[in-house]
Design an enzyme around this catalytic site. Structure first.
Site, mmCIF file in Angstrom:
data_model
loop_
_atom_site.group_PDB
_atom_site.id
_atom_site.type_symbol
_atom_site.label_atom_id
_atom_site.label_comp_id
_atom_site.label_asym_id
_atom_site.label_seq_id
_atom_site.Cartn_x
_atom_site.Cartn_y
_atom_site.Cartn_z
ATOM 1 N N GLY A 13 0.799 17.219 4.009
ATOM 2 C CA GLY A 13 1.295 17.250 2.647
ATOM 3 C C GLY A 13 2.642 16.566 2.563
ATOM 4 C CG HIS A 55 8.603 20.375 -0.520
ATOM 5 N ND1 HIS A 55 9.818 20.463 0.145
ATOM 6 C CD2 HIS A 55 7.655 20.385 0.451
ATOM 7 C CE1 HIS A 55 9.597 20.532 1.453
ATOM 8 N NE2 HIS A 55 8.285 20.497 1.675
ATOM 9 C CG HIS A 60 4.715 23.659 2.504
ATOM 10 N ND1 HIS A 60 5.179 24.208 3.684
ATOM 11 C CD2 HIS A 60 5.362 22.484 2.365
ATOM 12 C CE1 HIS A 60 6.079 23.397 4.212
ATOM 13 N NE2 HIS A 60 6.213 22.338 3.435
ATOM 14 C CD GLU A 61 3.462 19.540 0.666
ATOM 15 O OE1 GLU A 61 4.477 18.948 0.251
ATOM 16 O OE2 GLU A 61 3.282 19.795 1.871
ATOM 17 C CD GLN A 84 8.344 16.998 1.997
ATOM 18 O OE1 GLN A 84 7.212 17.017 1.531
ATOM 19 N NE2 GLN A 84 8.609 17.327 3.257
ATOM 20 C CB CYS A 126 8.630 21.473 6.397
ATOM 21 S SG CYS A 126 9.114 20.537 4.942
ATOM 22 C CG LEU A 127 6.028 15.811 7.314
ATOM 23 C CD1 LEU A 127 5.323 14.766 6.445
ATOM 24 C CD2 LEU A 127 5.830 15.497 8.793
HETATM 25 NI NI NI Z 1 7.363 20.558 3.546
#
Ligand code: NI
Length: 201
Positions: free
Chosen positions: A57, A158, A154-155, A62, A112-113
């Site tokens: 994701g 963000h 999660h997304e 991000q 998480c990236l």
């Molecule tokens: Ni994330």
């Protein structure tokens, strides 16, 4: 010239900002339609960036774009034996809204990236309804279970400036991935040694 043909040119990959960057803590703005060509291109590049990372994701904040747009996928390998969850290739969701359809909460591992190298157990709703728009401004809606529901939560977090660490209620489960991998390798080596010792008896 058609769009979907594999191009000999590599897709550009966007830099992913990490925790500490203020964009990750902002509430992102809704996207207006019709979508500009730039934003359609951004969605494509976000998918390429997610796949290259690799990740499951990626939300626009991000890549330092404070808009309510996200991409995600549900790889078959992440589903376990949950019959209700179907694998999904890369999806784009714009201006998404989520609504829990059950009070059931499940803990599961998340990374998480934007917080590389770490993993923790995060409580999430197991069943929710989602609604958003696709690149053409058509409504996309459905129900999500399990891992699918987890990725969406999660997304969408963000887009509201929320990181998975904020959702954790047991920080003891937070760990470095390389430490976990070392422990797993040690345990596997120990199991093999035990097995061999057994066969010698
Ligand atoms: Ni994330």
């Amino acid at each position: 010239m058609t769009h979907a043909i594999a191009s000999p040119l590599p897709q550009p990959i966007l830099p992913i900002i990490r925790m500490g960057h203020p964009t990750l803590r902002r509430v992102a703005e809704p996207v207006s339609f019709p979508l500009s060509e730039n934003l359609k291109q951004l969605a494509d590049t976000m998918v390429a960036t997610m796949l290259a990372a690799p990740g499951v994701g990626l939300a626009a904040p991000q890549v330092n774009v404070p808009l309510r747009m996200l991409v995600y996928s549900v790889p078959a390998a992440r589903i376990d034996d949950d019959q209700k969850v179907q694998p999904l290739g890369p999806q784009v969701l714009i201006n998404p809204e989520l609504k829990p359809l059950s009070d059931d909460i499940e803990y599961g591992p998340e990374g998480c990236l934007s917080i590389p190298g770490l993993k923790g157990q995060v409580p999430r709703y197991t069943h929710l309804g989602y609604r958003g728009m696709d690149l053409d401004g058509q409504t996309v809606e459905g129900e999500a279970f399990g891992f699918h529901a987890r990725v969406l939560q999660h997304e969408v977090d963000h887009l509201d400036g929320v990181l998975y660490l904020d959702r954790m209620d047991d920080m003891e489960s937070l760990a470095y991935l390389d430490v976990l991998m070392e422990l797993e390798a040690d345990a596997a080596a120990q199991a093999l040694a035990d097995h061999e010792a057994c066969e010698e008896d």
